[in-house]
Write an enzyme that holds these catalytic residues in place. Structure first.
Site, PDB file in Angstrom:
ATOM      1  N   TYR A 152      -1.056   7.992  -2.904  1.00  0.00           N
ATOM      2  CA  TYR A 152      -0.751   7.509  -4.057  1.00  0.00           C
ATOM      3  C   TYR A 152      -2.350   7.835  -5.172  1.00  0.00           C
ATOM      4  O   TYR A 152      -2.533   7.949  -6.084  1.00  0.00           O
ATOM      5  CB  TYR A 152      -1.299   6.045  -4.037  1.00  0.00           C
ATOM      6  N   GLY A 153      -3.308   8.355  -4.403  1.00  0.00           N
ATOM      7  CA  GLY A 153      -4.359   8.776  -4.522  1.00  0.00           C
ATOM      8  C   GLY A 153      -3.953  10.342  -5.613  1.00  0.00           C
ATOM      9  O   GLY A 153      -5.084  10.548  -6.761  1.00  0.00           O
ATOM     10  N   GLU A 197      -2.985   9.360   7.759  1.00  0.00           N
ATOM     11  CA  GLU A 197      -1.783   8.422   7.571  1.00  0.00           C
ATOM     12  C   GLU A 197      -1.148   9.429   8.979  1.00  0.00           C
ATOM     13  O   GLU A 197      -0.317   9.207   9.492  1.00  0.00           O
ATOM     14  CB  GLU A 197      -1.294   8.735   6.222  1.00  0.00           C
ATOM     15  N   CYS A 233      -4.516  -1.995  -1.406  1.00  0.00           N
ATOM     16  CA  CYS A 233      -4.658  -0.515  -1.890  1.00  0.00           C
ATOM     17  C   CYS A 233      -5.323  -0.298  -2.928  1.00  0.00           C
ATOM     18  O   CYS A 233      -5.528  -1.080  -4.123  1.00  0.00           O
ATOM     19  CB  CYS A 233      -3.806   0.222  -2.335  1.00  0.00           C
ATOM     20  N   ASN A 234      -6.333   0.507  -2.606  1.00  0.00           N
ATOM     21  CA  ASN A 234      -8.487   0.659  -3.830  1.00  0.00           C
ATOM     22  C   ASN A 234      -7.220   1.131  -4.713  1.00  0.00           C
ATOM     23  O   ASN A 234      -7.599   0.684  -6.386  1.00  0.00           O
ATOM     24  CB  ASN A 234      -8.886   1.317  -3.320  1.00  0.00           C
ATOM     25  N   CYS A 280     -11.093   2.714   0.980  1.00  0.00           N
ATOM     26  CA  CYS A 280      -9.897   2.695   0.539  1.00  0.00           C
ATOM     27  C   CYS A 280      -9.390   2.016   1.638  1.00  0.00           C
ATOM     28  O   CYS A 280     -10.348   1.936   2.722  1.00  0.00           O
ATOM     29  CB  CYS A 280      -9.915   4.760   0.311  1.00  0.00           C
ATOM     30  N   THR A 281      -8.386   1.634   1.719  1.00  0.00           N
ATOM     31  CA  THR A 281      -8.102   0.417   2.934  1.00  0.00           C
ATOM     32  C   THR A 281      -7.297   1.874   3.922  1.00  0.00           C
ATOM     33  O   THR A 281      -7.335   0.567   5.367  1.00  0.00           O
ATOM     34  CB  THR A 281      -6.804  -0.289   2.284  1.00  0.00           C
ATOM     35  N   HIS A 282      -7.044   2.967   3.785  1.00  0.00           N
ATOM     36  CA  HIS A 282      -7.088   3.578   5.122  1.00  0.00           C
ATOM     37  C   HIS A 282      -8.390   3.916   6.031  1.00  0.00           C
ATOM     38  O   HIS A 282      -7.785   3.959   7.608  1.00  0.00           O
ATOM     39  CB  HIS A 282      -6.715   4.316   4.686  1.00  0.00           C
ATOM     40  N   ASP A 302       1.234  -1.209  -0.190  1.00  0.00           N
ATOM     41  CA  ASP A 302       0.120  -0.007   0.060  1.00  0.00           C
ATOM     42  C   ASP A 302       0.695   1.100  -0.053  1.00  0.00           C
ATOM     43  O   ASP A 302       2.723   1.026   0.509  1.00  0.00           O
ATOM     44  CB  ASP A 302      -0.644   0.075   1.476  1.00  0.00           C
ATOM     45  N   SER A 303       0.230   2.275  -0.029  1.00  0.00           N
ATOM     46  CA  SER A 303       1.248   3.589   0.046  1.00  0.00           C
ATOM     47  C   SER A 303       1.821   4.045   1.511  1.00  0.00           C
ATOM     48  O   SER A 303       3.116   4.914   1.848  1.00  0.00           O
ATOM     49  CB  SER A 303       0.353   4.854  -0.780  1.00  0.00           C
TER      50      SER A 303
HETATM   51  N1  DGL Z   1      -5.281   3.272   1.062  1.00  0.00           N
HETATM   52  C1  DGL Z   1      -4.940   3.721  -0.522  1.00  0.00           C
HETATM   53  C2  DGL Z   1      -5.842   3.512  -1.140  1.00  0.00           C
HETATM   54  O1  DGL Z   1      -6.917   1.938  -0.624  1.00  0.00           O
HETATM   55  C3  DGL Z   1      -4.380   4.757  -0.872  1.00  0.00           C
HETATM   56  C4  DGL Z   1      -4.010   6.118   0.165  1.00  0.00           C
HETATM   57  C5  DGL Z   1      -3.370   7.191  -0.671  1.00  0.00           C
HETATM   58  O2  DGL Z   1      -2.512   6.709  -1.013  1.00  0.00           O
HETATM   59  O3  DGL Z   1      -4.215   7.951  -1.637  1.00  0.00           O
HETATM   60  O4  DGL Z   1      -6.273   3.728  -2.199  1.00  0.00           O
END
Ligand code: DGL
Length: 270
Positions: free
Chosen positions: A44-45, A156, A75-76, A188-190, A12-13
């Site tokens: 990453y988004g 984060e 990570c989505n 989003c996995t966050h 993931d990021s």
């Molecule tokens: N956890 C990530 C996701 O599921 C990335 C969030 C990010 O880095 O923007 O998209």
């Protein structure tokens, strides 16, 4: 060493994918795991598809060098931007899974003829990957999506379960686009880290669909189908790598796994 003993690789990021890694270790406590948080490049988004693809390939090279038997793109945003490419790149060297398909399978059986919401990064929402996959099912599910780009960086940085996160969450979820939804996908996995606050916003009246457990169950099935499940007693080894050291990553990893963890700095880009 038997292939069954090879680790499950996650990336993931940042800390988001730890929500999925935690669900996997709860379900499959014998399994060895390797986690890569690309903290040098988060979020990453906000990145282009080409950038996320190139980060993903480099991370996969690393996970393959660690002999991962399966790579889970936890990570989505990376699942939306790089899944097909990663799958092709990895080929027969390891199994590859994303975090979006298991959720699509879950809503297919449960939410026919219903209106559901989706929140995620700009990358995930603007890619329309969920909308396309729902369309391919050929069933009637009305999907209402909203990009919520502040949430992953906020989490984060450790801002969850406090008044700042509460007001940002309320602001996003009050968007008219999400009115009258019967469930909300955390795309989003966050976001499982703010699931309680989201549930409170909806007074527990709708289902908040968090991919972590759903993905863990599909991963177990995939390992079983491929005869790769570690089906004997094993003291699980858990290794965590980051591309840039951050305090919040170390704190979150300890918070999730409640044990001494080894966090290693691995600058893929040097
Ligand atoms: N956890 C990530 C996701 O599921 C990335 C969030 C990010 O880095 O923007 O998209």
């Amino acid at each position: 060493m038997k292939k069954k003993q090879h680790p499950i690789g996650f990336f993931d990021s940042g800390i988001g994918g730890l929500t999925v890694a935690q669900a996997v270790t709860k379900l499959l406590p014998n399994e060895n795991i390797i986690y890569f948080g690309d903290t040098a490049h988060l979020p990453y988004g906000e990145k282009s598809t080409a950038a996320i693809q190139s980060y993903s390939i480099k991370i996969c090279d690393f996970l393959l060098s660690q002999k991962c038997k399966i790579i889970l793109i936890a990570c989505n945003s990376a699942s939306a931007a790089a899944f097909e490419l990663v799958k092709e790149y990895v080929g027969s060297k390891a199994l590859v899974m994303n975090v979006i398909d298991p959720v699509i399978n879950y809503i297919e059986s449960k939410y026919q003829n219903k209106k559901i919401g989706l929140i995620g990064t700009k990358k995930t929402i603007l890619s329309e990957v969920y909308a396309h996959k729902i369309k391919d099912l050929n069933i009637n599910i009305e999907l209402k999506s909203l990009p919520t780009p502040l949430l992953a960086p906020m989490i984060e940085e450790g801002f969850f379960n406090n008044s700042i996160s509460e007001s940002i969450i309320a602001n996003y979820l009050s968007n008219p686009n999400l009115e009258n939804i019967e469930a909300l996908i955390l795309g989003c996995t966050h976001y499982p880290l703010i699931k309680n606050q989201i549930q409170n916003f909806y007074s527990n009246e709708i289902e908040i669909i968090d991919s972590a457990e759903i993905v863990a169950i599909e991963l177990e099935n995939m390992l079983k189908t491929n005869n790769l499940i570690l089906d004997f007693e094993n003291i699980s080894s858990k290794k965590f790598f980051v591309s840039d050291y951050t305090n919040s990553f170390e704190a979150s990893t300890r918070h999730f796994f409640k044990e001494m963890i080894s966090l290693e700095f691995y600058p893929l880009w040097n």
